[in-house]
Enzyme design. Sequence first.
Site, mmCIF file in Angstrom:
data_model
loop_
_atom_site.group_PDB
_atom_site.id
_atom_site.type_symbol
_atom_site.label_atom_id
_atom_site.label_comp_id
_atom_site.label_asym_id
_atom_site.label_seq_id
_atom_site.Cartn_x
_atom_site.Cartn_y
_atom_site.Cartn_z
ATOM 1 N N GLY A 1 0.422 -6.926 -15.745
ATOM 2 C CA GLY A 1 -0.693 -7.787 -16.118
ATOM 3 C C GLY A 1 -1.765 -7.711 -15.051
ATOM 4 O O GLY A 1 -1.509 -7.275 -13.924
ATOM 5 N N GLN B 1 -8.890 -10.371 -10.053
ATOM 6 C CA GLN B 1 -8.168 -9.502 -9.108
ATOM 7 C C GLN B 1 -8.963 -8.236 -8.782
ATOM 8 O O GLN B 1 -8.684 -7.576 -7.781
ATOM 9 C CB GLN B 1 -6.782 -9.136 -9.650
ATOM 10 C CG GLN B 1 -5.837 -10.336 -9.699
ATOM 11 C CD GLN B 1 -4.470 -9.954 -10.211
ATOM 12 O OE1 GLN B 1 -4.249 -9.875 -11.414
ATOM 13 N NE2 GLN B 1 -3.532 -9.684 -9.317
ATOM 14 N N CYS C 1 2.993 -10.182 -7.540
ATOM 15 C CA CYS C 1 1.565 -10.196 -7.846
ATOM 16 C C CYS C 1 0.904 -9.039 -7.101
ATOM 17 O O CYS C 1 1.176 -8.842 -5.914
ATOM 18 C CB CYS C 1 0.943 -11.528 -7.412
ATOM 19 S SG CYS C 1 -0.820 -11.644 -7.798
ATOM 20 N N LEU C 2 0.063 -8.316 -7.800
ATOM 21 C CA LEU C 2 -0.615 -7.180 -7.170
ATOM 22 C C LEU C 2 -1.532 -7.636 -6.045
ATOM 23 O O LEU C 2 -1.891 -6.837 -5.182
ATOM 24 C CB LEU C 2 -1.408 -6.396 -8.230
ATOM 25 C CG LEU C 2 -0.543 -5.706 -9.298
ATOM 26 C CD1 LEU C 2 -1.412 -5.144 -10.411
ATOM 27 C CD2 LEU C 2 0.313 -4.604 -8.682
ATOM 28 N N HIS D 1 1.103 -16.500 -15.714
ATOM 29 C CA HIS D 1 0.712 -16.003 -14.383
ATOM 30 C C HIS D 1 -0.768 -15.575 -14.407
ATOM 31 O O HIS D 1 -1.526 -15.893 -13.485
ATOM 32 C CB HIS D 1 1.645 -14.840 -14.026
ATOM 33 C CG HIS D 1 1.346 -14.100 -12.762
ATOM 34 N ND1 HIS D 1 2.223 -14.050 -11.702
ATOM 35 C CD2 HIS D 1 0.265 -13.340 -12.383
ATOM 36 C CE1 HIS D 1 1.694 -13.305 -10.728
ATOM 37 N NE2 HIS D 1 0.514 -12.863 -11.115
ATOM 38 N N GLU D 2 -1.177 -14.885 -15.482
ATOM 39 C CA GLU D 2 -2.563 -14.382 -15.553
ATOM 40 C C GLU D 2 -3.558 -15.523 -15.785
ATOM 41 O O GLU D 2 -4.637 -15.537 -15.192
ATOM 42 C CB GLU D 2 -2.701 -13.323 -16.654
ATOM 43 C CG GLU D 2 -1.790 -12.113 -16.539
ATOM 44 C CD GLU D 2 -1.750 -11.481 -15.169
ATOM 45 O OE1 GLU D 2 -2.716 -11.633 -14.399
ATOM 46 O OE2 GLU D 2 -0.728 -10.848 -14.840
ATOM 47 N N HIS E 1 -4.384 -17.189 -12.671
ATOM 48 C CA HIS E 1 -5.391 -16.473 -11.869
ATOM 49 C C HIS E 1 -6.810 -16.911 -12.263
ATOM 50 O O HIS E 1 -7.682 -17.034 -11.396
ATOM 51 C CB HIS E 1 -5.284 -14.960 -12.078
ATOM 52 C CG HIS E 1 -4.300 -14.252 -11.190
ATOM 53 N ND1 HIS E 1 -4.404 -14.263 -9.817
ATOM 54 C CD2 HIS E 1 -3.219 -13.486 -11.474
ATOM 55 C CE1 HIS E 1 -3.415 -13.521 -9.297
ATOM 56 N NE2 HIS E 1 -2.676 -13.046 -10.286
HETATM 57 O O1 GNR Z 1 2.894 -6.607 -12.177
HETATM 58 C C1 GNR Z 1 3.184 -7.806 -12.179
HETATM 59 N N1 GNR Z 1 4.481 -8.172 -12.409
HETATM 60 C C2 GNR Z 1 4.866 -9.461 -12.669
HETATM 61 C C3 GNR Z 1 6.222 -9.755 -12.626
HETATM 62 C C4 GNR Z 1 6.678 -11.038 -12.893
HETATM 63 C C5 GNR Z 1 5.778 -12.025 -13.210
HETATM 64 C C6 GNR Z 1 4.414 -11.749 -13.248
HETATM 65 C C7 GNR Z 1 3.962 -10.474 -12.980
HETATM 66 S S1 GNR Z 1 2.257 -10.138 -13.050
HETATM 67 C C8 GNR Z 1 2.151 -8.827 -11.917
HETATM 68 C C9 GNR Z 1 0.741 -8.241 -11.906
HETATM 69 C C10 GNR Z 1 -0.235 -9.280 -11.419
HETATM 70 O O2 GNR Z 1 -0.385 -9.599 -10.272
HETATM 71 N N2 GNR Z 1 -0.934 -9.913 -12.334
HETATM 72 O O3 GNR Z 1 -1.787 -10.883 -12.001
HETATM 73 NI NI NI Z 2 -0.975 -11.729 -10.149
#
Ligand code: GNR
Ligand code: NI
Length: 172
Positions: free
Chosen positions: A46, A51, A94-95, A136-137, A140
Site C-alpha cells: 500500500g 509518503q 511502513c515504507l 493503515h493508509e 496516513h
Molecule cells: O508494505 C506495507 N506492508 C504492510 C504490512 C502490514 C500492514 C500494513 C502495511 S502497509 C506497508 C506500505 C506502507 O507503508 N503503506 O503506507
Molecule cells: Ni505506511
Amino acid sequence: MTTRPILIIPDHQLRTTSAPVGKIDSEIRKLVEDMFETMYDAPGIGLAAIQVGVQKRVITIDVAREGEDKKPIALINPEIIAASDETSVYSEGCLSIPDYYEEVERPARVAVRFQDLDGAVREVEAEGLFATCVQHEIDHLNGVLFIDHISKLKRDRVIKKFTKAARHTAAI
Ligand code: GNR
Ligand code: NI
C-alpha cells in the site's frame, strides 16, 4: 511511469492532514500511476500520496501475494463508514519507517467509501490483510502512523532511532 522518493520519519510532512481531491484530472492520474510504480518497486502492499510528498487524499493498494495476478486498487477520498467490533492483530510495517515491524490491533473488517479514477463513488467491504492495509493508509491521510498504535515506549524508541539517523545524513 516514474518512481518517486518515499519520505522517511521524522519528515514532518508525514504528520500533516491531506486535502480532499476535487477534480480527478491528468495530474491525479499521473500521481496514481507513479504511486503504483513506487509501491511495486519498494516493494509494498500500500502507499498513501503523502509518503511521496503529495498532500492529497489518494491511496494505492495491492495485497495480492507473490505469484498471484496483480490486483491494483486506487482509492480517492476514502472514508471508513463502518468497522467491526471484532479486531485482528497484524505485524505491520511502513515504507516510511523502513525495517521496523510491530503488532497492531485494528477492526477486523471495515466498509470503505471512496471514489475510483472515474470519479464514481464506490463502497468496498475489506477483511484480512486488505482491511489492515486500508486502515493503515487512511491513517496516513490524517498524519497518523502505525507506531501511534503501539506503546509509547516502543514509539519513542523508534522515533529517536530515525531522528538520530537523519541527523547523520546531509538532509538535516
Ligand atoms: O508494505 C506495507 N506492508 C504492510 C504490512 C502490514 C500492514 C500494513 C502495511 S502497509 C506497508 C506500505 C506502507 O507503508 N503503506 O503506507
Ligand atoms: Ni505506511
